[in-house]
Design a protein around this motif. Structure first.
Motif, PDB file in Angstrom:
ATOM      1  N   SER A 180       0.637  -1.460   0.198  1.00  0.00           N
ATOM      2  CA  SER A 180       0.259  -0.154   0.525  1.00  0.00           C
ATOM      3  C   SER A 180       1.180   1.359  -0.031  1.00  0.00           C
ATOM      4  CB  SER A 180      -0.993   0.071   1.279  1.00  0.00           C
ATOM      5  OG  SER A 180      -0.101  -0.518   2.334  1.00  0.00           O
ATOM      6  N   TYR A 181       2.242   1.361   0.377  1.00  0.00           N
ATOM      7  CA  TYR A 181       3.267   2.525   0.548  1.00  0.00           C
ATOM      8  C   TYR A 181       3.657   2.733  -1.091  1.00  0.00           C
ATOM      9  CZ  TYR A 181       5.739   5.623   2.473  1.00  0.00           C
ATOM     10  OH  TYR A 181       6.734   6.951   1.918  1.00  0.00           O
ATOM     11  N   GLY A 182       3.588   1.452  -1.075  1.00  0.00           N
ATOM     12  CA  GLY A 182       4.685   1.465  -2.978  1.00  0.00           C
ATOM     13  C   GLY A 182       6.181   1.648  -3.037  1.00  0.00           C
ATOM     14  N   ASP A 183       6.552   0.914  -1.861  1.00  0.00           N
ATOM     15  CA  ASP A 183       8.107   0.885  -2.192  1.00  0.00           C
ATOM     16  C   ASP A 183       7.693  -0.889  -1.277  1.00  0.00           C
ATOM     17  OD1 ASP A 183       7.216   0.500   0.752  1.00  0.00           O
ATOM     18  OD2 ASP A 183       8.319   1.124   1.523  1.00  0.00           O
ATOM     19  N   GLY A 214       8.156  -0.969  -5.249  1.00  0.00           N
ATOM     20  CA  GLY A 214       6.786  -0.147  -5.737  1.00  0.00           C
ATOM     21  C   GLY A 214       5.385  -0.414  -5.432  1.00  0.00           C
ATOM     22  N   SER A 215       4.453  -0.676  -5.527  1.00  0.00           N
ATOM     23  CA  SER A 215       2.669  -1.026  -5.053  1.00  0.00           C
ATOM     24  C   SER A 215       2.212  -2.610  -5.519  1.00  0.00           C
ATOM     25  CB  SER A 215       2.513  -0.173  -5.031  1.00  0.00           C
ATOM     26  OG  SER A 215       2.052  -0.188  -6.721  1.00  0.00           O
TER      27      SER A 215
END
Length: 288
Positions: free
Chosen positions: A202-205, A228-229
């Motif tokens: 959910s944070y995309g990292d 990425g997500s």
């Protein structure tokens, strides 16, 4: 010199309370006089595991600890009910009535390590279905067996799941007065074909060290979301495979992680997250 107005306000308010009350007029006494103490059945453990559509001898159980203002001495009895939630309308709409399956008097509770009375209950899937009057064709993977508890005190009051709050059912008091187990189709042998894993952050990292390992007949492969997500992985399971184990290994920032695994039958075999459960994954595959 800095003056902390917050502390001055608190001191002033405390002074008002002290000057505004005498020994015969304490607000806290008035509150306690109108307060009614209740009772809980705290969950201290569970036994067994998942109910298996293909194995009606699969077991689930729970142990509870009774607590009230007199450390469980107000308990008269605990009643256990079973019910059924039909989530698979393709085989008809089954709605049996709730059934009382056990009454445990206070005398049958045993003293636990903290001096509070404890009792346990276990039921196979077959026993639960028989109690409900359900037969083959009435249930399938995805349906739910639902247990409800009711605690009756010596003064006649009854406490159960209705009107329960998150404070009671949360991790501290852990007294939901209810337990539900989704019936899963756990294949007796690995279902061959392509499994599709969809991983999300959910944070995309990326997954911050978390991963899903897949053991196919002793060969272990790791899958993760590097950055990425979202990402997707295909897992091809050959015909004749005798061992297939998916395992979730936690990393950091687990509240960001989630995943779905689709079976070769196009069924959603499992989904979890945020904060997925760690360990071996139990896949639900009814069409295998």
């Amino acid at each position: 010199m800095k003056i902390n107005l917050k502390y001055l306000t608190i001191i002033a308010f405390a002074g008002l309370l002290l000057t505004g009350c005498d020994d015969g007029d304490k607000v806290i006494d008035e509150i306690f006089e109108t307060t009614t103490r209740g009772a809980i059945l705290r969950t201290v453990g569970t036994s067994g595991g998942d109910y298996d559509r293909f194995d009606t001898s699969s077991i689930y159980g729970f142990t509870v600890e009774a607590q009230d203002v007199e450390n469980g001495k107000l308990l008269e009895k605990m009643e256990i009910f079973v019910n059924f939630i039909d989530n698979t309308p393709d085989n008809g709409n089954v709605s049996p009535a709730e059934v009382l399956v056990a009454t445990v008097p206070a005398s049958e509770f045993e003293e636990g390590p903290f001096g509070l009375p404890r009792a346990s209950y276990e039921s196979t899937l077959g026993q639960a279905l028989t109690n409900l009057g359900l037969v083959e064709g009435d249930f399938d993977g995805g349906d739910v067996i639902f247990f409800r508890l009711a605690s009756t005190l010596t003064d006649g009051r009854v406490f159960t799941n209705s009107g329960n709050t998150s404070t009671l059912s949360g991790s501290f008091l852990a007294s939901p007065f209810q337990y539900d187990r989704t019936i899963k189709c756990i294949p007796p042998s690995p279902v061959p074909g392509r499994y599709v894993m969809e991983l999300a952050d959910s944070y995309g990292d990326g997954w911050d060290g978390a991963k899903i390992t897949v053991n196919i007949d002793g060969t272990v492969t790791e899958y993760t979301l590097e950055a990425g997500s979202a990402t997707s992985h295909n897992v091809d399971v050959p015909e004749g495979t005798t061992e297939l184990v998916f395992t979730y290994v936690a990393g950091r920032f687990e509240e960001e992680h989630s995943y779905e695994i689709t079976a070769p039958t196009d069924e959603l075999a499992i989904k979890d997250g945020p904060t997925p459960s760690q360990g071996e994954l139990v896949l639900n595959i009814c069409k295998g």
